[in-house]
Design an enzyme around this catalytic site. Sequence first.
Site, short mmCIF file in Angstrom:
data_model
loop_
_atom_site.label_atom_id
_atom_site.label_comp_id
_atom_site.label_asym_id
_atom_site.label_seq_id
_atom_site.Cartn_x
_atom_site.Cartn_y
_atom_site.Cartn_z
N ALA A 95 0.93 -1.17 -0.24
CA ALA A 95 -0.12 0.05 0.01
C ALA A 95 0.88 1.13 0.05
CB ALA A 95 -0.98 -0.10 1.12
N LYS A 96 2.01 1.21 0.54
CA LYS A 96 3.21 2.36 0.37
C LYS A 96 2.54 3.43 1.11
CE LYS A 96 5.73 0.43 -3.43
NZ LYS A 96 4.83 -0.74 -4.00
#
Lengths: 273, 273
Positions: A95-96
Amino acid sequence: MTLEQLVEQIKIKKAVLCVGLDTDLDKIPRHLLEDEDPIFAFNKAIIDATHQYAVAYKPNTAFYEAYGLKGWESLEKTINYLNSEYPECFTIADAKRGDIGNTSSRYARAFFEDLGFDSVTVAPYMGKDSVEPFLAFAEKFTIMLALTSNPGAFDFQTQKIEAEELYKRVLKISKTWEHSERLMYVVGATKAEYLAEIRQIIPEAFLLVPGVGAQGGSVDEVFKYGATPDAGLLINSSRGILYASNQKDFAEAAAAEAQKLQSQMAAHIEKLG
Amino acid sequence: MTLEQLVEQIKIKKAVLCVGLDTDLDKIPRHLLEDEDPIFAFNKAIIDATHQYAVAYKPNTAFYEAYGLKGWESLEKTINYLNSEYPECFTIADAKRGDIGNTSSRYARAFFEDLGFDSVTVAPYMGKDSVEPFLAFAEKFTIMLALTSNPGAFDFQTQKIEAEELYKRVLKISKTWEHSERLMYVVGATKAEYLAEIRQIIPEAFLLVPGVGAQGGSVDEVFKYGATPDAGLLINSSRGILYASNQKDFAEAAAAEAQKLQSQMAAHIEKLG
């Protein structure tokens, strides 16, 4: 999942393979489009077909968010399926994320508690207090971007900071943080020559290595420079496995690709401590 | 929305106020919990109550993702409501995304096309090719983290890069990118003293300024050091407006807080070119 359990799986499966579930409706076999939930149907088949060769699964959330509500539903079904059918597999929400403290706490709860992922990828740019909320969760892991595999990695990450590259600063600073034992790092496989230097700074932490296969990295090089006695690696492949075939045999073709990578890994893992 | 339209709205409303829709079920008035969709019901009321004082709305996606499918649905309803009822308002998906090119393209499509936001926040750490996919969309804007308002900003952002801080490098490099006219930057209001230096590097770009109110920044200072002839500012407030009251009068209380900020802004905007 504990680190010991992950290491045990790596030893049992002789693999550090992480399958990236970057599922794209434009690329999956046409016949699946008739399914009520083509993304989940595809993922389920891929997982069933590859689980004996893979120790981890990594859906990139962008591919799900791109389909709005329906995509989010497919992501939920996918992680639920992994947790119920293959609880021995390590799960990564790619998802960073990274935001100020109370917002990072929200993300952490969403991915760790509501969805039940074992880990999530986060960006370091906002520093310590944007990452610590993720680290507060026991038996959960936070995978921070360190040296990524894209061309843009040279824009900032490798810039010298008082004679030292930013990504090294990221590594050195982050390993002093509370619960840094729950940190993992993203290190692009196309930069295997940097791995030895990275291992001098973080000798034990797990590395999530994307970029093997389509992006040109080599499993052998990654092991040569990056392996620890516990392997210390999760090597990701997405497209190479997911789209090995776009026909009815896609799952078997995916299994074959996964097995090919797994056998390359097995040779190295057998030599570990 | 074009930049000209945004500037026009700023002049019409005499405000650069952005309302952060960080909606938290634990904090909204109890009676709304009986609504079928309490988050949307709350947002709708806040928007109706504040739109004459605000030129922008910024839902932070973490607060929606935290509620899974239902949260995502509330986000969709919120942006749809903004686009249909108040198309003159600038909308920001505060998502802080950033990934390799094809994944960033997915995020860009999700936020710009599917959801219909005018802009999205992105993290710079992965460099040029992680941001450019967002820049490819005409009449859409990309808001990159530059100097954030949290304590962790000092971990990396202010580290000197060959005698220059990383965030300045972020500014200087990013303004050479294709379509950099679609870039905006996040600059924390608690660092108003840096604004003059930032304006030497990017004299015209819009700044999204969080941290006014609860986080201690000053509207006056932000204007003094950061305003351009077009204002060039979007100043965000979330908690200060959303939770001004947690009773049935919450919408009126929110309106009052918004108006208070707007009147501070009006004084400065009237003096602009």
